[in-house]
Design an enzyme around this catalytic site. Structure first.
Site, short mmCIF file in Angstrom:
data_model
loop_
_atom_site.label_atom_id
_atom_site.label_comp_id
_atom_site.label_asym_id
_atom_site.label_seq_id
_atom_site.Cartn_x
_atom_site.Cartn_y
_atom_site.Cartn_z
N LYS A 1 0.82 -1.21 0.00
CA LYS A 1 0.00 0.00 0.00
C LYS A 1 0.86 1.26 0.00
O LYS A 1 0.45 2.27 -0.57
CB LYS A 1 -0.96 0.01 1.20
CG LYS A 1 -2.10 -0.97 1.04
CD LYS A 1 -3.25 -0.64 1.97
CE LYS A 1 -4.38 -1.64 1.80
NZ LYS A 1 -5.46 -1.44 2.77
N LYS B 1 -7.33 -12.31 -10.22
CA LYS B 1 -8.60 -12.40 -9.49
C LYS B 1 -9.53 -11.26 -9.90
O LYS B 1 -9.08 -10.17 -10.17
CB LYS B 1 -8.31 -12.27 -7.98
CG LYS B 1 -8.45 -13.58 -7.24
CD LYS B 1 -8.03 -13.46 -5.80
CE LYS B 1 -9.03 -12.76 -4.92
NZ LYS B 1 -8.66 -12.84 -3.48
N LYS C 1 -12.37 -4.96 -8.20
CA LYS C 1 -13.04 -3.72 -8.58
C LYS C 1 -12.10 -2.74 -9.28
O LYS C 1 -12.54 -1.83 -9.96
CB LYS C 1 -13.69 -3.06 -7.36
CG LYS C 1 -12.71 -2.73 -6.25
CD LYS C 1 -13.41 -2.07 -5.08
CE LYS C 1 -12.41 -1.59 -4.05
NZ LYS C 1 -11.81 -2.66 -3.25
#
Ligand code: TRP
Length: 338
Positions: free
Chosen positions: A118, A200, A203
């Protein structure tokens, strides 16, 4: 449901309200959660405090927290059988989070792969919350004396850290926390992106992602455009290695219809992808229709949703309060006089 002599083991999971739910979330996880309530005392919350570690648009963030709650309920999480709430409504999370920060080591936090990922993605906002995120997550779990934490593979390291912190605290102060285990559900399909079937469904790749709130028309369009494989045989056959696109569609079709791969191969024998893809789209649209309608109905009914999360937070807080009080006492904070 919860009683004083509850013998059911406690299951708890947090969900970040960071985007609308999609088919991969549903078939891979949430669909199977409804049944868990029979066996476990289940707590699920929107981990909104965690989501603040990445900058959010306040208005959109507020909308999403309750919209997502509605989607989970529409997927079968019954608020009578599960304790559903928003993390920020149960202040014990932030309070125990602070305490556990003081029992979580800089070195441990530095080794978290999610922090590294992140911070690479948000180089302009590597804040303290992003770094100490796992201590808050440990608090989320330990407050409820959870036995099991159903999480994806990406959260396993955080669960391990939670266990280490719980054990450390228990060693210092005597038995305080139940040491939880990650629970990787037995069933659950791994759904891949429609546009890129080796990653995978996510979104962050909206063309390959079917959202639960998509209309049947949008769903049909996404399946029509789904990537199939460039092999020459052009037939519907399950072979994830050589035919990842078709195999993913078969996996989706099997999950929503309950059919076997052999049955699907027989059904589309000699029919080619042009027939197969819309058929999968139709089956998915039919499966999602009642979920979408139910979620939309709840999103429009603000009073109902508010009742659900109010009651959930009250139930959660009653449990969390006991643990927090015990912790405050053990570490030597002066008892609160009011
Ligand atoms: N970190 C989790 C995620 O990003 C969300 C989460 C927060 C969580 N607190 C939790 C999951 C407690 C399980 C238990 O997916």
């Amino acid at each position: 449901m919860e009683t004083e002599n509850n013998v059911k083991k406690v299951m708890l999971s947090g969900i970040q309200p960071s985007g609308d739910l999609h088919l991969g979330n549903y078939l891979g996880a949430v669909k199977n959660w409804a049944a868990l309530a029979e066996e476990f005392d289940c707590f699920y919350f929107m981990a909104d405090l965690h989501t603040l570690t990445v900058r959010q648009d306040p208005k959109e963030f507020r909308r999403r927290a309750t919209a997502q709650l509605a989607q989970y309920i529409a997927c079968g999480l019954d608020p009578q059988k599960n304790t559903l709430f928003l993390q920020s409504h149960v202040h014990e999370h932030a309070e125990l989070g602070w305490i556990l920060n003081c029992y979580t080591m800089f070195g441990e936090l530095s080794r978290m792969t999610q922090f590294k990922d992140k911070s690479a993605k948000n180089a302009e906002n590597i804040n303290g919350g992003l770094f100490t995120y796992p201590a808050l997550m440990a608090a989320d779990i330990l407050l409820y004396q959870a036995d099991y934490v159903p999480v994806g593979e990406d959260q396993r390291q955080h669960c391990e850290l939670t266990r280490d912190v719980a054990i450390r605290f228990n060693n210092l102060y005597g038995e305080t926390f139940k040491v939880p285990e990650a629970y990787i559900p037995k069933v659950g399909a791994r759904i891949m992106s429609l546009s890129n079937p080796t990653s995978k469904m996510s979104k962050s790749d909206p063309t390959g992602c079917v959202f639960l709130m998509d209309t049947p028309e949008e769903i049909a369009r996404k399946f029509k455009r789904a990537v199939t494989d460039s092999d020459t045989e052009r037939c519907v056959r399950f072979d994830p290695e050589n035919k990842p696109g078709v195999s993913n569609l078969m996996n989706i079709y099997a999950s929503v219809t309950g059919r076997s791969f052999a049955g699907i191969e027989a059904e589309f024998d000699g029919k080619g992808y042009g027939t197969f893809k819309p058929a999968v789209g139709d089956a998915v649209a039919e499966t999602l229709r009642p979920i979408r309608e139910e979620a939309a109905r709840m999103i429009a009914d603000k009073v109902y949703l508010k009742d659900v999360y109010t009651e959930g937070a009250q139930r959660a807080s009653a449990v969390a309060r006991r643990t927090l009080r015990k912790v405050y006492k053990k570490v030597g904070l002066v008892e609160k006089p009011f």
